[in-house]
Each structure stands twice: as structure tokens, then as C-alpha cells.
Design an enzyme around this catalytic site. Sequence first.
Site, PDB file in Angstrom:
ATOM      1  N   THR A  10       0.816  -1.229   0.000  1.00 47.17           N
ATOM      2  CA  THR A  10       0.000   0.000   0.000  1.00 47.17           C
ATOM      3  C   THR A  10       0.842   1.267   0.000  1.00 47.17           C
ATOM      4  O   THR A  10       0.289   2.364  -0.149  1.00 47.17           O
ATOM      5  CB  THR A  10      -0.936   0.028   1.230  1.00 47.17           C
ATOM      6  OG1 THR A  10      -0.128  -0.156   2.406  1.00 47.17           O
ATOM      7  CG2 THR A  10      -1.989  -1.053   1.175  1.00 47.17           C
ATOM      8  N   ASP A  56      -4.021  -8.108   8.334  1.00 44.48           N
ATOM      9  CA  ASP A  56      -2.915  -7.720   9.206  1.00 44.48           C
ATOM     10  C   ASP A  56      -1.941  -8.896   9.254  1.00 44.48           C
ATOM     11  O   ASP A  56      -2.302 -10.007   9.655  1.00 44.48           O
ATOM     12  CB  ASP A  56      -3.464  -7.409  10.614  1.00 44.48           C
ATOM     13  CG  ASP A  56      -2.378  -6.876  11.536  1.00 44.48           C
ATOM     14  OD1 ASP A  56      -1.211  -7.302  11.407  1.00 44.48           O
ATOM     15  OD2 ASP A  56      -2.712  -6.043  12.401  1.00 44.48           O
ATOM     16  N   ASN A  83       7.927  -7.736   2.645  1.00 38.20           N
ATOM     17  CA  ASN A  83       8.296  -6.330   2.760  1.00 38.20           C
ATOM     18  C   ASN A  83       7.592  -5.610   3.905  1.00 38.20           C
ATOM     19  O   ASN A  83       8.144  -4.683   4.498  1.00 38.20           O
ATOM     20  CB  ASN A  83       7.962  -5.659   1.414  1.00 38.20           C
ATOM     21  CG  ASN A  83       7.935  -4.151   1.501  1.00 38.20           C
ATOM     22  OD1 ASN A  83       8.988  -3.524   1.607  1.00 38.20           O
ATOM     23  ND2 ASN A  83       6.739  -3.557   1.480  1.00 38.20           N
ATOM     24  N   SER A 136      17.205  -4.638   6.901  1.00 36.86           N
ATOM     25  CA  SER A 136      17.583  -3.216   7.017  1.00 36.86           C
ATOM     26  C   SER A 136      19.041  -3.127   7.446  1.00 36.86           C
ATOM     27  O   SER A 136      19.557  -4.049   8.106  1.00 36.86           O
ATOM     28  CB  SER A 136      16.712  -2.525   8.075  1.00 36.86           C
ATOM     29  OG  SER A 136      17.218  -1.234   8.374  1.00 36.86           O
ATOM     30  N   TYR A 149      13.562  -2.304  16.950  1.00 40.79           N
ATOM     31  CA  TYR A 149      13.513  -2.288  15.476  1.00 40.79           C
ATOM     32  C   TYR A 149      14.792  -2.944  14.919  1.00 40.79           C
ATOM     33  O   TYR A 149      14.721  -3.819  14.048  1.00 40.79           O
ATOM     34  CB  TYR A 149      13.356  -0.861  14.935  1.00 40.79           C
ATOM     35  CG  TYR A 149      13.334  -0.853  13.423  1.00 40.79           C
ATOM     36  CD1 TYR A 149      12.248  -1.389  12.732  1.00 40.79           C
ATOM     37  CD2 TYR A 149      14.407  -0.371  12.679  1.00 40.79           C
ATOM     38  CE1 TYR A 149      12.227  -1.443  11.339  1.00 40.79           C
ATOM     39  CE2 TYR A 149      14.397  -0.402  11.292  1.00 40.79           C
ATOM     40  CZ  TYR A 149      13.306  -0.939  10.633  1.00 40.79           C
ATOM     41  OH  TYR A 149      13.291  -0.998   9.252  1.00 40.79           O
ATOM     42  N   THR A 184      10.109   7.115   2.345  1.00 41.23           N
ATOM     43  CA  THR A 184       8.802   6.481   2.130  1.00 41.23           C
ATOM     44  C   THR A 184       7.906   7.002   3.268  1.00 41.23           C
ATOM     45  O   THR A 184       8.226   8.023   3.879  1.00 41.23           O
ATOM     46  CB  THR A 184       8.924   4.943   2.251  1.00 41.23           C
ATOM     47  OG1 THR A 184       9.379   4.647   3.575  1.00 41.23           O
ATOM     48  CG2 THR A 184       9.885   4.349   1.231  1.00 41.23           C
ATOM     49  N   PHE A 186       7.800   5.471   5.948  1.00 40.78           N
ATOM     50  CA  PHE A 186       8.435   4.818   7.102  1.00 40.78           C
ATOM     51  C   PHE A 186       8.543   5.763   8.321  1.00 40.78           C
ATOM     52  O   PHE A 186       8.192   5.381   9.442  1.00 40.78           O
ATOM     53  CB  PHE A 186       9.826   4.337   6.662  1.00 40.78           C
ATOM     54  CG  PHE A 186      10.652   3.704   7.734  1.00 40.78           C
ATOM     55  CD1 PHE A 186      10.475   2.368   8.070  1.00 40.78           C
ATOM     56  CD2 PHE A 186      11.616   4.435   8.415  1.00 40.78           C
ATOM     57  CE1 PHE A 186      11.254   1.777   9.064  1.00 40.78           C
ATOM     58  CE2 PHE A 186      12.395   3.853   9.406  1.00 40.78           C
ATOM     59  CZ  PHE A 186      12.222   2.525   9.729  1.00 40.78           C
TER      60      PHE A 186
HETATM   61  P1  NDP Z   1       6.049   2.286   4.376  1.00 37.32           P
HETATM   62  O1  NDP Z   1       5.554   2.725   5.710  1.00 37.32           O
HETATM   63  O2  NDP Z   1       5.938   3.218   3.238  1.00 37.32           O
HETATM   64  O3  NDP Z   1       5.378   0.889   3.974  1.00 37.32           O
HETATM   65  C1  NDP Z   1       5.193  -0.114   4.920  1.00 37.32           C
HETATM   66  C2  NDP Z   1       4.209  -1.134   4.379  1.00 37.32           C
HETATM   67  O4  NDP Z   1       4.076  -2.194   5.353  1.00 37.32           O
HETATM   68  C3  NDP Z   1       2.817  -0.565   4.134  1.00 37.32           C
HETATM   69  O5  NDP Z   1       2.341  -1.026   2.905  1.00 37.32           O
HETATM   70  C4  NDP Z   1       2.008  -1.127   5.272  1.00 37.32           C
HETATM   71  O6  NDP Z   1       0.662  -1.365   4.852  1.00 37.32           O
HETATM   72  C5  NDP Z   1       2.695  -2.459   5.536  1.00 37.32           C
HETATM   73  N1  NDP Z   1       2.436  -2.935   6.891  1.00 37.32           N
HETATM   74  C6  NDP Z   1       2.875  -2.421   8.054  1.00 37.32           C
HETATM   75  N2  NDP Z   1       2.368  -3.097   9.092  1.00 37.32           N
HETATM   76  C7  NDP Z   1       1.584  -4.068   8.571  1.00 37.32           C
HETATM   77  C8  NDP Z   1       0.773  -5.084   9.133  1.00 37.32           C
HETATM   78  N3  NDP Z   1       0.655  -5.269  10.464  1.00 37.32           N
HETATM   79  N4  NDP Z   1       0.075  -5.898   8.301  1.00 37.32           N
HETATM   80  C9  NDP Z   1       0.175  -5.741   6.965  1.00 37.32           C
HETATM   81  N5  NDP Z   1       0.927  -4.806   6.373  1.00 37.32           N
HETATM   82  C10 NDP Z   1       1.614  -3.970   7.173  1.00 37.32           C
HETATM   83  O7  NDP Z   1       7.581   1.915   4.629  1.00 37.32           O
HETATM   84  P2  NDP Z   1       8.710   1.280   3.672  1.00 37.32           P
HETATM   85  O8  NDP Z   1       8.216   1.038   2.318  1.00 37.32           O
HETATM   86  O9  NDP Z   1       9.914   2.099   3.857  1.00 37.32           O
HETATM   87  O10 NDP Z   1       8.949  -0.083   4.448  1.00 37.32           O
HETATM   88  C11 NDP Z   1       8.923  -1.349   3.829  1.00 37.32           C
HETATM   89  C12 NDP Z   1       9.923  -2.237   4.555  1.00 37.32           C
HETATM   90  O11 NDP Z   1      11.220  -1.702   4.393  1.00 37.32           O
HETATM   91  C13 NDP Z   1       9.705  -2.367   6.061  1.00 37.32           C
HETATM   92  O12 NDP Z   1       9.917  -3.694   6.437  1.00 37.32           O
HETATM   93  C14 NDP Z   1      10.798  -1.459   6.647  1.00 37.32           C
HETATM   94  O13 NDP Z   1      11.168  -1.870   7.930  1.00 37.32           O
HETATM   95  C15 NDP Z   1      11.895  -1.664   5.643  1.00 37.32           C
HETATM   96  N6  NDP Z   1      12.939  -0.654   5.558  1.00 37.32           N
HETATM   97  C16 NDP Z   1      12.631   0.656   5.343  1.00 37.32           C
HETATM   98  C17 NDP Z   1      13.653   1.578   5.230  1.00 37.32           C
HETATM   99  C18 NDP Z   1      13.393   3.035   5.062  1.00 37.32           C
HETATM  100  O14 NDP Z   1      14.296   3.849   5.384  1.00 37.32           O
HETATM  101  N7  NDP Z   1      12.242   3.450   4.534  1.00 37.32           N
HETATM  102  C19 NDP Z   1      15.071   1.165   5.269  1.00 37.32           C
HETATM  103  C20 NDP Z   1      15.250  -0.228   5.519  1.00 37.32           C
HETATM  104  C21 NDP Z   1      14.236  -1.099   5.631  1.00 37.32           C
HETATM  105  P3  NDP Z   1      -0.649  -0.974   5.691  1.00 37.32           P
HETATM  106  O15 NDP Z   1      -0.321   0.198   6.541  1.00 37.32           O
HETATM  107  O16 NDP Z   1      -1.676  -0.719   4.637  1.00 37.32           O
HETATM  108  O17 NDP Z   1      -0.940  -2.213   6.476  1.00 37.32           O
HETATM  109  C1  8X3 Z   2      15.195   1.727   8.273  1.00 39.70           C
HETATM  110  C2  8X3 Z   2      16.517   2.355   8.222  1.00 39.70           C
HETATM  111  O1  8X3 Z   2      18.301   3.470   9.617  1.00 39.70           O
HETATM  112  O2  8X3 Z   2      16.036   4.315   9.804  1.00 39.70           O
HETATM  113  O3  8X3 Z   2      15.304   0.357   8.415  1.00 39.70           O
HETATM  114  O4  8X3 Z   2      16.630   2.242  10.813  1.00 39.70           O
HETATM  115  S1  8X3 Z   2      16.873   3.118   9.688  1.00 39.70           S
END
Ligand code: NDP
Ligand code: 8X3
Length: 253
Positions: A10, A56, A83, A136, A149, A184, A186
Amino acid sequence: MKTIMITGATSGFGAATARLFAKNGWRLIVTGRRQQRLEALQTELGGANVHCCCFDISDRQAVEHAFQSLPDSFSKIDVLLNNAGLALGLEPADKTNLDDWDKMVDTNIKGLMYCTRTVLPMMKQRGQGYIINIGSVAGNWPYPGGNVYCATKAFVRQFSLAIRADLLGFGIRVTNIEPGNAETEFSDVRFNQDKQRADKVYQNTAALTAQDIANTVYWLVNTPSHVNVTTMEIMPTEQATGSLAIYRDDNSI
Ligand code: NDP
Ligand code: 8X3
């Protein structure tokens, strides 16, 4: 036509990956908790080759139900992109909200475990498949406030390595992608929708984009089937690891 299941499609990495794979003729299973966003993505990507599963990921029964109720044409999953995940808060370990810790463990660890465990027998039966986990840099490089985390992402790294050992000889590949700072939603999530605080994470620096990670996933999937990239750490050029910290009573460095 090949099928990829993307958890957390999403927003962020998941949504960008869905768009890239759709453009390249893949069938998609997109998941997340926000039904409206899933439907909007399905409409944007053309509908027929996109199946939405709103659940979820930390709910084990919901995960099992989602896999069991896939329409026939979506039931042969070639790639699972684990992801979905999140960070909540940046407080030191003694001040953090225990509910946040639970939620990170339930989502980043248990949710990823449930999806993997559910898909693997199907992949094993077919003698092919690819699990791509989103870990990560936080799993390798601890930082203040990262506590649980960071630990969940260290789990993802070790779990990825360990299941490779179980899968040896079955034609199933496993990769752990370890992104650094990427813009993102995040940080919006981490800071409970405090936009100003979230925006600061990406100010005056060139962060990774969701597209960078989507491109990486696409590249990995297109490597020859005898090649397994085990771990891939990807940082923005403007990010590097720092030094170890030493506390001194006089506050000097
Ligand atoms: P976003 O917040 O943009 O996306 C996170 C996604 O995870 C959303 O689609 C959300 O969907 C879904 N999600 C979260 N919790 C749940 C749940 N309980 N059930 C189902 N879906 C869930 O963040 P990112 O795209 O950045 O994150 C994607 C991945 O990358 C994560 O695992 C994050 O830890 C990792 N990551 C991110 C980094 C960054 O700096 N952005 C760096 C390194 C790793 P919805 O809310 O609709 O459920
Ligand atoms: C997300 C990257 O450095 O914010 O996994 O933890 S950081």
C-alpha cells in the site's frame, strides 16, 4: 505469466515494486491493511492480473486464510516479497512503549515468519521459488533508539540465512535486502504521523527512493536461477556507518 506476492504494497517499497512488476507483465498479489489503497492500486495497474488481500500480517489465521483463499490463477507464487514492516518510536530502551515493541516484533518478525512458512511448502512442491526479505541496515548497525527495530531486522538477516540452509537442494532462492535511509512513509509511521519530524529525516540529504529498492528486487528476480544473492546492503551515497561511542564523565568526546 509469473506471480509475485508483495506484503505491504500500500505504500513505499511495496507499492513501487508492484508498479514495476505490473509494467513488466507479472501477476500480482498485493497485501496490506488499507483496503482502499489496495483497490486504488488494483485499478491503477489494470485489475485482472492483480489480486488484493487485505489483512494484518501479524494475525496468523488471517495470513493462512489469505493464502488458502487465493484464486486458482494466483495460487502458484513464484516470488514472495516479505516487505511489510515498521518502526515505532525512537525512544531509549527504558522509556519506550512496550506496545510498540510488541507491534514491531509481531509485524517484522512474526508476520514475515507466517508468510514464509505458509508459502514454502507450495514452493517446495513445485521445486522452485524465491523469497526476498526486506531487512535493514538497522539489523547490522545499531543506533540509539533503534533497540527493538534493529533487533527485528537482525532476526530477518539470520532467518534468511537459516532457511537457505533448510532449502538447499530444492531450487528455492532466498535473499535479504538491507536498505539504508529511504524516503517512504516509514518515518511518518515511526513518528506517529508527526510530519515535521518525519520530513527532517530526509532533509538536506539524498535518501534512497522506493524505486531504487523496486529496481533491486526486479534485478534480483531476473538473475539466473542458479545464482543466489544472499545478502544485499544498500545505502544512499550520503550515508555511512559511524564510529563506536564512548561516554566520558566530563562530556568530552
Ligand atoms: P512504508 O511505511 O511506506 O510501507 C510499509 C508497508 O508495510 C505498508 O504497505 C504497510 O501497509 C505495511 N504494513 C505495516 N504493518 C503491517 C501489518 N501489520 N500488516 C500488513 N501490512 C503492514 O515503509 P517502507 O516502504 O519504507 O517499508 C517497507 C519495509 O522496508 C519495512 O519492512 C521497513 O522496515 C523496511 N525498511 C525501510 C527503510 C526506510 O528507510 N524506509 C530502510 C530499511 C528497511 P498498511 O499500513 O496498509 O498495512
Ligand atoms: C530503516 C533504516 O536506519 O532508519 O530500516 O533504521 S533506519
